[in-house]
Design a protein around this motif. Structure first.
Motif, short mmCIF file in Angstrom:
data_model
loop_
_atom_site.label_atom_id
_atom_site.label_comp_id
_atom_site.label_asym_id
_atom_site.label_seq_id
_atom_site.Cartn_x
_atom_site.Cartn_y
_atom_site.Cartn_z
N VAL A 94 -5.34 41.86 14.92
CA VAL A 94 -6.73 41.41 14.89
C VAL A 94 -7.02 40.53 16.10
CG1 VAL A 94 -8.41 39.99 13.62
CG2 VAL A 94 -6.92 41.57 12.38
N ALA A 95 -6.10 39.66 16.46
CA ALA A 95 -6.28 38.79 17.63
C ALA A 95 -6.36 39.62 18.91
CB ALA A 95 -5.15 37.78 17.71
N ARG A 96 -5.50 40.64 19.04
CA ARG A 96 -5.54 41.50 20.24
C ARG A 96 -6.87 42.24 20.35
NH1 ARG A 96 -0.49 43.03 18.33
NH2 ARG A 96 -1.30 45.08 17.73
N ILE A 97 -7.34 42.79 19.23
CA ILE A 97 -8.60 43.52 19.26
C ILE A 97 -9.76 42.58 19.55
CG2 ILE A 97 -10.22 44.84 17.82
CD1 ILE A 97 -7.73 46.06 16.44
N SER A 98 -9.74 41.42 18.92
CA SER A 98 -10.80 40.43 19.16
C SER A 98 -10.86 40.02 20.63
CB SER A 98 -10.56 39.21 18.28
OG SER A 98 -11.53 38.23 18.51
N LYS A 99 -9.69 39.80 21.21
CA LYS A 99 -9.63 39.42 22.63
C LYS A 99 -10.16 40.55 23.51
CE LYS A 99 -6.50 37.87 26.25
NZ LYS A 99 -5.12 37.76 26.67
N ALA A 100 -9.76 41.79 23.20
CA ALA A 100 -10.23 42.93 23.99
C ALA A 100 -11.75 43.08 23.89
CB ALA A 100 -9.54 44.21 23.52
N ILE A 101 -12.30 42.86 22.71
CA ILE A 101 -13.75 42.94 22.54
C ILE A 101 -14.44 41.86 23.35
CG2 ILE A 101 -15.65 42.62 20.89
CD1 ILE A 101 -13.83 43.99 18.79
N SER A 102 -13.95 40.62 23.25
CA SER A 102 -14.59 39.51 23.97
C SER A 102 -14.48 39.68 25.48
CB SER A 102 -14.00 38.17 23.54
OG SER A 102 -12.64 38.08 23.92
N GLU A 103 -13.44 40.36 25.95
CA GLU A 103 -13.28 40.59 27.39
C GLU A 103 -13.96 41.87 27.85
OE1 GLU A 103 -9.03 40.60 27.89
OE2 GLU A 103 -8.89 38.41 27.82
N GLY A 104 -14.55 42.61 26.92
CA GLY A 104 -15.23 43.85 27.27
C GLY A 104 -14.28 44.99 27.58
N LYS A 105 -13.03 44.89 27.12
CA LYS A 105 -12.02 45.91 27.41
C LYS A 105 -11.75 46.84 26.23
CE LYS A 105 -9.63 42.90 30.68
NZ LYS A 105 -8.37 42.18 30.95
N PHE A 106 -12.37 46.58 25.09
CA PHE A 106 -12.12 47.39 23.90
C PHE A 106 -12.89 48.70 24.01
CE2 PHE A 106 -12.95 48.76 19.53
CZ PHE A 106 -11.66 48.75 19.02
N THR A 107 -12.20 49.80 23.80
CA THR A 107 -12.85 51.11 23.83
C THR A 107 -12.65 51.80 22.49
OG1 THR A 107 -10.88 52.17 24.75
CG2 THR A 107 -12.54 51.41 26.32
N VAL A 108 -13.63 52.59 22.13
CA VAL A 108 -13.57 53.34 20.88
C VAL A 108 -13.28 54.79 21.22
CG1 VAL A 108 -14.90 54.07 18.87
CG2 VAL A 108 -15.19 51.76 19.78
N ASN A 109 -12.28 55.36 20.58
CA ASN A 109 -11.93 56.75 20.79
C ASN A 109 -12.72 57.59 19.79
OD1 ASN A 109 -10.80 59.28 20.99
ND2 ASN A 109 -8.70 58.53 21.16
N ALA A 110 -13.89 58.07 20.21
CA ALA A 110 -14.78 58.82 19.32
C ALA A 110 -14.12 60.08 18.80
CB ALA A 110 -16.08 59.15 20.05
N ASN A 111 -13.30 60.73 19.60
CA ASN A 111 -12.62 61.96 19.15
C ASN A 111 -11.64 61.67 18.02
OD1 ASN A 111 -13.94 63.66 20.94
ND2 ASN A 111 -12.42 63.36 22.56
N ALA A 112 -10.91 60.58 18.12
CA ALA A 112 -9.96 60.22 17.07
C ALA A 112 -10.71 59.89 15.77
CB ALA A 112 -9.11 59.04 17.50
N ILE A 113 -11.82 59.20 15.88
CA ILE A 113 -12.62 58.86 14.70
C ILE A 113 -13.17 60.13 14.06
CG2 ILE A 113 -14.72 57.71 13.90
CD1 ILE A 113 -14.11 55.55 16.04
#
Length: 111
Positions: free
Chosen positions: A72-91
């Motif tokens: 959760v901390a890693r994802i939160s950090k990635a979101i706040s840094e603008g580095k989080f990407t969503v893999n639409a194909n996987a979803i």
């Protein structure tokens, strides 16, 4: 054309010229207590039965210690840094897979 203007040029009157809305009367404490007592003593309006699948799903969602605070901390950090990407194909693949499982389970119940 501006928002709120009609094509024929007529516009709604400014807020100050509109008739004032009537304010609702406040309920007295006695009214609130009476309504609460009536609600508490009234018969239930519906009967709810929880399926065994729902019970299983609820128990699976219980606190089993699988919460990963580091993830959760890693994802939160990635979101706040603008580095989080969503893999639409996987979803999309997972949604299709889950829908297929659901359809298969319904077909198996009918037979």
């Amino acid at each position: 054309m501006k928002i709120g203007n009609s094509p024929d040029g007529s516009a709604s009157p400014p807020k100050a010229e509109r008739p004032a809305a009537r304010k609702p009367e406040a309920a007295s404490t006695t009214d609130i207590v009476r309504q609460t007592a009536q609600a508490a003593t009234s018969a239930p309006s519906a009967q709810v039965d929880i399926s065994s699948a729902a019970k299983l799903a609820a128990s699976a969602g219980a606190d089993d210690g699988s919460f990963d605070a580091a993830k959760v901390a890693r994802i939160s950090k990635a979101i706040s840094e603008g580095k989080f990407t969503v893999n639409a194909n996987a979803i999309a693949d997972k949604l299709v897979s889950n829908a297929q499982e659901l359809l298969d389970s319904r077909v198996n119940k009918q037979h």
